[in-house]
Design an enzyme around this catalytic site. Structure first.
Site, short mmCIF file in Angstrom:
data_model
loop_
_atom_site.label_atom_id
_atom_site.label_comp_id
_atom_site.label_asym_id
_atom_site.label_seq_id
_atom_site.Cartn_x
_atom_site.Cartn_y
_atom_site.Cartn_z
N ILE A 12 -6.49 4.99 6.72
CA ILE A 12 -7.80 5.45 6.07
C ILE A 12 -9.04 4.87 6.71
CG2 ILE A 12 -9.12 5.60 3.85
CD1 ILE A 12 -6.33 4.93 2.55
N ALA A 82 -8.20 -3.49 5.66
CA ALA A 82 -7.32 -4.40 6.09
C ALA A 82 -6.33 -4.73 5.16
CB ALA A 82 -7.71 -5.55 7.12
N GLU A 84 -1.59 -4.94 4.45
CA GLU A 84 -0.22 -4.50 4.60
C GLU A 84 -0.14 -3.64 3.52
OE1 GLU A 84 2.23 -5.09 6.69
OE2 GLU A 84 1.14 -6.30 7.91
N SER A 85 0.32 -2.37 3.77
CA SER A 85 0.08 -1.20 3.01
C SER A 85 1.28 -0.36 2.19
CB SER A 85 -0.85 -0.30 3.45
OG SER A 85 -0.24 0.56 4.39
N THR A 100 -2.23 -11.55 4.32
CA THR A 100 -3.24 -10.49 4.75
C THR A 100 -4.04 -9.93 3.25
OG1 THR A 100 -2.37 -9.93 6.61
CG2 THR A 100 -3.87 -8.15 5.58
N THR A 125 -6.29 -0.11 -4.67
CA THR A 125 -5.58 1.12 -5.09
C THR A 125 -5.01 1.32 -6.57
OG1 THR A 125 -3.04 1.78 -4.84
CG2 THR A 125 -3.67 -0.69 -4.64
N LYS A 157 -2.46 -6.75 -3.96
CA LYS A 157 -3.74 -6.14 -4.23
C LYS A 157 -4.47 -6.44 -5.43
CE LYS A 157 -5.24 -3.18 -1.54
NZ LYS A 157 -6.04 -3.42 -0.40
N TYR A 210 13.91 9.59 -2.55
CA TYR A 210 14.42 8.43 -3.46
C TYR A 210 14.62 9.07 -4.93
CZ TYR A 210 12.04 5.35 -0.12
OH TYR A 210 11.44 4.64 1.35
N ASN A 252 7.41 14.33 -5.99
CA ASN A 252 7.67 14.09 -4.57
C ASN A 252 8.70 15.36 -4.31
OD1 ASN A 252 6.36 11.43 -4.75
ND2 ASN A 252 8.36 10.42 -4.99
P1 NAD Z 1 -2.49 1.24 7.00
O1 NAD Z 1 -1.14 0.49 6.73
O2 NAD Z 1 -2.35 2.80 7.53
O3 NAD Z 1 -3.43 0.29 7.91
C1 NAD Z 1 -3.72 -0.94 7.82
C2 NAD Z 1 -4.55 -1.45 8.98
O4 NAD Z 1 -4.94 -2.82 8.73
C3 NAD Z 1 -3.80 -1.39 10.33
O5 NAD Z 1 -4.70 -0.88 11.60
C4 NAD Z 1 -3.36 -2.55 10.75
O6 NAD Z 1 -3.26 -3.20 11.96
C5 NAD Z 1 -4.41 -3.36 9.87
N1 NAD Z 1 -4.28 -5.04 9.55
C6 NAD Z 1 -3.09 -5.33 8.77
N2 NAD Z 1 -3.33 -6.69 8.77
C7 NAD Z 1 -4.39 -7.11 9.31
C8 NAD Z 1 -5.11 -8.49 9.44
N3 NAD Z 1 -4.16 -9.36 8.87
N4 NAD Z 1 -6.19 -8.40 10.17
C9 NAD Z 1 -6.60 -7.43 10.55
N5 NAD Z 1 -5.93 -6.02 10.58
C10 NAD Z 1 -5.02 -5.95 9.97
O7 NAD Z 1 -3.26 1.35 5.60
P2 NAD Z 1 -3.92 2.55 5.12
O8 NAD Z 1 -2.91 3.34 4.43
O9 NAD Z 1 -4.88 3.24 5.97
O10 NAD Z 1 -4.64 1.78 3.80
C11 NAD Z 1 -5.80 1.09 4.08
C12 NAD Z 1 -6.17 0.40 2.81
O11 NAD Z 1 -6.46 1.38 1.57
C13 NAD Z 1 -5.27 -0.57 2.13
O12 NAD Z 1 -6.37 -1.71 1.77
C14 NAD Z 1 -4.59 0.05 1.16
O13 NAD Z 1 -4.13 -1.01 0.11
C15 NAD Z 1 -5.68 0.94 0.54
N6 NAD Z 1 -5.10 2.30 0.03
C16 NAD Z 1 -4.26 3.07 0.53
C17 NAD Z 1 -3.99 4.30 -0.01
C18 NAD Z 1 -3.10 5.39 0.68
O14 NAD Z 1 -2.61 6.08 0.03
N7 NAD Z 1 -2.84 5.00 1.88
C19 NAD Z 1 -4.59 4.48 -1.23
C20 NAD Z 1 -5.20 3.76 -1.93
C21 NAD Z 1 -5.66 2.53 -1.26
O1 DAU Z 2 -1.30 5.23 -4.82
C1 DAU Z 2 -1.90 4.37 -3.68
C2 DAU Z 2 -0.68 4.04 -2.73
O2 DAU Z 2 -0.17 5.34 -2.06
C3 DAU Z 2 -1.16 3.04 -1.77
O3 DAU Z 2 -1.98 1.61 -2.32
C4 DAU Z 2 -0.20 2.68 -0.82
O4 DAU Z 2 -0.74 1.92 -0.01
C5 DAU Z 2 0.24 4.02 -0.13
O5 DAU Z 2 1.57 3.51 0.55
C6 DAU Z 2 0.85 4.75 -1.48
O6 DAU Z 2 2.18 4.24 -1.80
P1 DAU Z 2 3.16 4.95 -2.46
O7 DAU Z 2 4.44 4.11 -2.71
O8 DAU Z 2 2.98 5.80 -3.40
O9 DAU Z 2 3.46 5.90 -0.91
P2 DAU Z 2 4.63 6.34 -0.18
O10 DAU Z 2 4.30 7.37 0.77
O11 DAU Z 2 5.66 5.43 0.56
O12 DAU Z 2 5.63 7.04 -1.35
C7 DAU Z 2 5.35 8.14 -2.05
C8 DAU Z 2 6.44 8.52 -2.77
O13 DAU Z 2 7.48 8.95 -2.30
C9 DAU Z 2 6.89 7.37 -3.82
O14 DAU Z 2 7.20 7.93 -4.99
C10 DAU Z 2 8.10 7.15 -2.92
C11 DAU Z 2 8.59 8.49 -2.42
N1 DAU Z 2 9.35 8.19 -1.20
C12 DAU Z 2 8.64 7.55 -0.03
C13 DAU Z 2 9.25 7.67 1.07
C14 DAU Z 2 8.81 6.78 2.29
C15 DAU Z 2 10.49 8.98 -0.85
O15 DAU Z 2 10.97 9.57 -1.74
N2 DAU Z 2 11.21 8.97 0.25
C16 DAU Z 2 10.61 8.24 1.45
O16 DAU Z 2 11.11 8.03 2.61
#
Ligand code: NAD
Ligand code: DAU
Length: 343
Positions: A12, A82, A84-85, A100, A125, A157, A210, A252
């Site tokens: 993101i 930033a 761990e996500s 982190t 989140t 978080k 899953y 899913n």
């Molecule tokens: P991502 O895992 O793709 O990216 C995380 C980035 O943070 C990476 O580039 C990593 O190198 C960097 N990072 C991790 N630890 C670090 C540290 N200690 N110092 C500096 N950089 C560091 O994550 P994302 O999916 O892009 O999510 C970004 C943010 O949005 C997160 O805070 C997550 O909680 C939030 N969020 C994600 C989703 C989603 O669907 N992916 C939804 C809602 C909120």
């Molecule tokens: O809701 C926001 C969150 O969405 C963010 O805060 C997180 O950073 C982001 O990773 C995401 O979390 P989820 O756990 O919802 O996303 P993920 O893609 O890991 O999984 C989505 C759904 O799919 C969840 O119900 C688990 C399921 N899943 C996931 C994987 C990786 C499977 O069934 N099989 C899989 O292999």
């Protein structure tokens, strides 16, 4: 205007950097990222050519390096992506999530207090609210829903959110917090549901769902999330939390079947594997507050966004194939081999 964007080499954060460089060509954007397994400098290749963009490889827990950067850049705004996500990784090994996601957030806010900023924005989140039951489609997460976390990831978080709001009350730090639902789109790391299923389907590999695949997520195209954050940092009220989501709930299993259909792959690739521990059933955001206060509405419909996303993965195979060819293979084996998913 100088904005520090942490985690900008991830999914993101990188989309946000490209969005801001396009929408605000006069801004200077400084990306802080330590390039964990989830961060990719190749993602920022085009941004690196822009003279108004700077990349700094720094860990947000490294107080000295962060303070030094603030002395150099004098940022106006900090947007903290930033983290761990990945929930599954937090179940396997929680510690780095605490470092982190909680301590790193504190370091960034301490720097903001010390040097002064106009806004600190915490990207949070919807997972901090826990989950909703499948048989109550009338229930949604509002900003008043109590924090009720399920995984080490969501707990870390939530802890960060509380700390951010406490810095507002105690030190009057001008903060905002956004809590968004599941994003999808370009540069999504292939460990997450949608890109994992696209990559596996293209390789005719099993599609590991899953449990029974009945869990529901509320999907939002990543650019809509970026637009919402842009609005919040410029017009949102300090000390406030804004939920972001587009009323787009999908099971899913239906997402995985849709990916099979779009790629012309058989549903027989779908394999039901052991469920994630503590697996949240349903997320669903009520986005009324951000709509009423800031006029935000999602613009990309899921039907269009998912096609664009699948096409992006077809057009950028080098990007994700490079990622999944390295240490990711060990992660994948540990997580998915012999039905040991999410151990
Ligand atoms: P991502 O895992 O793709 O990216 C995380 C980035 O943070 C990476 O580039 C990593 O190198 C960097 N990072 C991790 N630890 C670090 C540290 N200690 N110092 C500096 N950089 C560091 O994550 P994302 O999916 O892009 O999510 C970004 C943010 O949005 C997160 O805070 C997550 O909680 C939030 N969020 C994600 C989703 C989603 O669907 N992916 C939804 C809602 C909120
Ligand atoms: O809701 C926001 C969150 O969405 C963010 O805060 C997180 O950073 C982001 O990773 C995401 O979390 P989820 O756990 O919802 O996303 P993920 O893609 O890991 O999984 C989505 C759904 O799919 C969840 O119900 C688990 C399921 N899943 C996931 C994987 C990786 C499977 O069934 N099989 C899989 O292999």
């Amino acid at each position: 205007m100088t904005i520090i964007v942490t985690g900008g080499a991830g999914f993101i954060g990188s989309n946000f950097i490209y969005y801001m460089l396009k929408e605000h060509p006069s801004y200077r954007i400084v990306c802080v990222d330590c390039l964990t397994y989830a961060g990719n400098l190749s993602t920022l290749e085009d941004a690196l050519e822009n003279p108004d963009f700077r990349f700094c490889r720094i860990n947000i827990c490294d107080r000295e390096a962060i303070y030094h950067l603030f002395e150099e850049e004098h940022p106006d705004i900090v947007v903290n992506f930033a983290a761990e996500s990945h929930v599954d990784r937090s179940i396997a090994d929680p510690e780095v999530f605490l470092d982190t996601n909680i301590k790193g957030t504190a370091v960034m806010m301490d720097a903001c207090r010390k040097y002064g900023i106009t806004r600190y924005h915490q990207v949070s989140t919807d997972e901090v609210y826990g989950d909703l039951p499948l048989d109550r489609p009338d229930l949604f997460f509002t900003e008043e829903t109590p924090i009720h976390t399920s995984s080490p990831y969501s707990s870390s978080k939530a802890a960060a959110d509380l700390l951010v709001l406490a810095y507002h009350r105690t030190y009057n730090l001008p903060v905002t917090v956004s809590r968004c639902s599941n994003n999808y789109g370009p540069y999504h790391f292939p460990e997450k549901l949608i890109p994992l299923m696209i990559a596996n389907a293209l390789a005719d590999k099993p599609l590991p769902v899953y449990g029974k695949g009945l869990n529901v997520r509320d999907w939002l195209y990543v650019e809509d999330h970026c637009k919402a954050i842009d609005l919040i940092i410029h017009k949102g009220r300090t000390g406030e939390v804004y939920n972001i989501g587009g009323h787009n709930e999908m099971r899913n299993i239906d997402i995985v079947k849709l990916i099979c259909r779009e790629l012309g792959k058989p549903e027989s690739l779908i394999t039901f594997v052991k469920d994630r521990k503590g697996h949240d059933m349903r997320y669903a955001i009520d986005p009324k507050k951000i709509h009423n206060e800031l006029g935000w509405l999602p613009e990309t419909k899921f039907e269009d966004g998912i096609i664009k996303t699948i096409q992006w993965y077809l057009d950028h195979q080098e990007w994700w194939k490079t990622i999944i060819s390295g240490e990711y293979q060990d992660y994948y084996k540990k997580m998915y081999d012999s039905d040991s998913s999410a151990n």
